[in-house]
Design an enzyme around this catalytic site. Structure first.
Site, PDB file in Angstrom:
ATOM      1  N   ASP A 212       0.865  -1.180   0.000  1.00 44.42           N
ATOM      2  CA  ASP A 212       0.000   0.000   0.000  1.00 44.42           C
ATOM      3  C   ASP A 212       0.898   1.225   0.000  1.00 44.42           C
ATOM      4  O   ASP A 212       1.806   1.334   0.830  1.00 44.42           O
ATOM      5  CB  ASP A 212      -0.892  -0.034   1.250  1.00 44.42           C
ATOM      6  CG  ASP A 212      -1.867   1.128   1.268  1.00 44.42           C
ATOM      7  OD1 ASP A 212      -2.545   1.337   0.250  1.00 44.42           O
ATOM      8  OD2 ASP A 212      -1.945   1.826   2.296  1.00 44.42           O
ATOM      9  N   GLU A 296      -1.134  -0.842  -6.294  1.00 45.01           N
ATOM     10  CA  GLU A 296      -2.307  -0.190  -6.880  1.00 45.01           C
ATOM     11  C   GLU A 296      -1.874   0.513  -8.153  1.00 45.01           C
ATOM     12  O   GLU A 296      -0.795   1.098  -8.199  1.00 45.01           O
ATOM     13  CB  GLU A 296      -2.850   0.862  -5.913  1.00 45.01           C
ATOM     14  CG  GLU A 296      -3.360   0.298  -4.634  1.00 45.01           C
ATOM     15  CD  GLU A 296      -3.612   1.412  -3.637  1.00 45.01           C
ATOM     16  OE1 GLU A 296      -4.751   1.541  -3.201  1.00 45.01           O
ATOM     17  OE2 GLU A 296      -2.674   2.145  -3.311  1.00 45.01           O
ATOM     18  N   CYS A 363     -12.916  -5.680   4.067  1.00 38.27           N
ATOM     19  CA  CYS A 363     -12.340  -6.461   5.164  1.00 38.27           C
ATOM     20  C   CYS A 363     -11.524  -7.597   4.559  1.00 38.27           C
ATOM     21  O   CYS A 363     -12.030  -8.375   3.750  1.00 38.27           O
ATOM     22  CB  CYS A 363     -13.452  -7.017   6.044  1.00 38.27           C
ATOM     23  SG  CYS A 363     -12.867  -8.253   7.215  1.00 38.27           S
ATOM     24  N   CYS A 385     -17.643  -8.815  10.808  1.00 32.75           N
ATOM     25  CA  CYS A 385     -17.056  -9.932  11.559  1.00 32.75           C
ATOM     26  C   CYS A 385     -16.181  -9.485  12.722  1.00 32.75           C
ATOM     27  O   CYS A 385     -15.682 -10.312  13.477  1.00 32.75           O
ATOM     28  CB  CYS A 385     -16.253 -10.838  10.624  1.00 32.75           C
ATOM     29  SG  CYS A 385     -14.702 -10.104  10.079  1.00 32.75           S
ATOM     30  N   ASP A 392      -3.625   0.315   6.954  1.00 32.74           N
ATOM     31  CA  ASP A 392      -2.736   0.163   5.799  1.00 32.74           C
ATOM     32  C   ASP A 392      -2.391  -1.298   5.534  1.00 32.74           C
ATOM     33  O   ASP A 392      -2.280  -1.725   4.388  1.00 32.74           O
ATOM     34  CB  ASP A 392      -1.451   0.975   6.013  1.00 32.74           C
ATOM     35  CG  ASP A 392      -1.725   2.461   6.036  1.00 32.74           C
ATOM     36  OD1 ASP A 392      -2.622   2.898   5.286  1.00 32.74           O
ATOM     37  OD2 ASP A 392      -1.066   3.178   6.812  1.00 32.74           O
TER      38      ASP A 392
HETATM   39 ZN   LIG Z   1     -14.937  -8.800   8.160  1.00 28.64          ZN
END
Ligand SMILES: [Zn+2]
Length: 431
Positions: A212, A296, A363, A385, A392
């Site tokens: 990242d 990215e 997530c 969850c 990051d």
């Molecule tokens: Zn999650």
């Protein structure tokens, strides 16, 4: 596999040699400007501008008595300058380059014009080559290698320039095709462009990471490793801003203005050197240790700013307010990706670029996408969850997963390498 590389060294000419080099730089710039003016005339007449058509103007130019000084310098460097000009025009005529330009947000500028001999005007459009000035921070000329020679830490140039010493900090590998001599803020540099053929390398490692990119933390890897940006950069930025404020109060082009301007250019050069050096170290470390690196796609990231809180928003932390600072940061990140790209290629590794959308809101444990997942800049907590992680690191894990997904669609590592060959991009044509 063909590898093209530039090896850059500090050049240490003596006083007499410096005169000759300055002469070559001045003549090359003069030829660029003269031929550029000629090509604007051609542009007004709707003629297509390419090397063969603009090169014709060089011999008549040399024959004009006032310009006889052009005969005193290396003739090949004038030819190469025209070649560069032709390349610049080619970029202007390239539809892809023009399309790229339209994607960038541009502030509307007052249109500028170039006045032709017959009184009519040509509007200077973006991507068109520009006139060069002596006060430009960087000046250069190029010679094909057949006119030169290298023995040890000395290079010989034609026309009685003789042997010039350079600081040989690394071995020059491969066949040298051309020599570029640059003057940056009063310092001389020499760059050898080399080509070599090597067998397809196999990367020694089997590991894969996602990274990242950001401003507060330069790189966060999916394995939790963090590379901070360099500190001296920030300190110099403050110094630079102060000098620039001072410059604005001076009368433009006065002696004091020129002095201060040179100082600013030198500082720019210094900052760029530090950044360059640091980026090389970071990218070499990453490329040595990981066969697959996922990043990215910055081009896409710039277009879809809203999705990722983006580079710009993170930049608040380092007061990246001014346009200049911002552009330096963006440049730094794309330079980093470029370095990773060719270093991976040379080591037989892989660089995968992925669409950056939602990487910071997803997530990495259950795949739930929500804005609310990211409560603060630093912390990520899944509302579905309950998975909690540094924001990051979570993003870089998503980036890695997206990279795997891209590869499986394309049919594994062997087929359709997503990395474009850097080598062919940086090669300069010399004849
Ligand atoms: Zn999650």
């Amino acid at each position: 596999m063909k590898i093209s590389q530039h090896c850059k060294f500090r050049l240490l000419p003596n006083q007499e040699q410096e005169i000759l080099l300055n002469q070559a730089i001045g003549s090359a710039r003069f030829v660029w400007n003269q031929i550029l003016a000629k090509s604007f005339e051609m542009f007004a007449k709707d003629e297509f501008i390419r090397y063969e058509t603009i090169e014709k103007n060089l011999v008549p130019l040399k024959k004009i008595p006032e310009f006889s000084f052009l005969g005193d310098t290396y003739s090949a460097c004038l030819q190469q300058k025209i070649r560069d000009l032709a390349t610049a025009w080619k970029k202007f005529y390239n539809a892809k380059e023009q399309a790229k330009l339209k994607q960038k947000p541009f502030k509307p500028k007052k249109p500028r014009f170039f006045k032709l001999a017959d009184g009519s005007e040509v509007q200077l459009r973006p991507l068109m080559p520009r006139f060069k000035k002596k006060s430009d921070g960087e000046q250069s000329f190029r010679l094909p290698f057949q006119d030169c020679d290298v023995v040890g830490d000395r290079v010989s140039l034609p026309k009685k320039t003789g042997w010039i010493k350079f600081k040989k900090s690394q071995e020059i590998v491969g066949k040298i095709t051309s020599v570029t001599i640059k003057k940056i803020c009063g310092l001389w540099y020499i760059s050898f462009c080399t080509n070599r053929e090597v067998e397809q390398p196999i990367h020694p490692s089997k590991s894969a990471i996602g990274i990242d990119l950001g401003v507060k933390k330069l790189i966060t890897t999916s394995s939790g490793q963090v590379f901070d940006p360099i500190n001296s950069f920030k300190a110099n930025q403050v110094k630079l801003a102060r000098l620039q404020r001072k410059l604005r109060k001076k009368t433009k082009f006065s002696q004091n203005w020129k002095k201060l301007n040179l100082k600013i250019n030198k500082l720019h050069h210094h900052i760029a050197n530090i950044r360059h050096d640091y980026l090389h170290k970071v990218t070499t470390t990453l490329s040595k240790n990981h066969a697959m690196i996922v990043v990215e796609d910055l081009k896409v990231a710039n277009m879809s700013k809203s999705a990722k809180g983006s580079i710009e928003k993170k930049g608040k932390n380092v007061k990246a307010k001014s346009g200049l600072n911002k552009s330096i940061l963006d440049q730094g990140l794309s330079m980093l990706v470029d370095m990773l790209e060719y270093k991976q290629l040379w080591r037989g590794g892989l660089l995968v670029k992925i669409d950056p959308r939602y990487t910071s809101q997803t997530c990495s444990s259950c795949g739930h996408v929500a804005k609310e997942n990211r409560q603060t800049q630093a912390k990520f907590e899944c509302v579905e969850c309950g998975f909690s992680e540094n924001a990051d690191i979570n993003a870089s894990c998503n980036i890695l997963a997206a990279g795997h997904a891209v590869l499986s669609v394309e049919g594994g590592c062997g087929k359709g390498r997503p990395v474009k060959q850097k080598a062919s991009e940086i090669r300069e044509e010399v004849t």
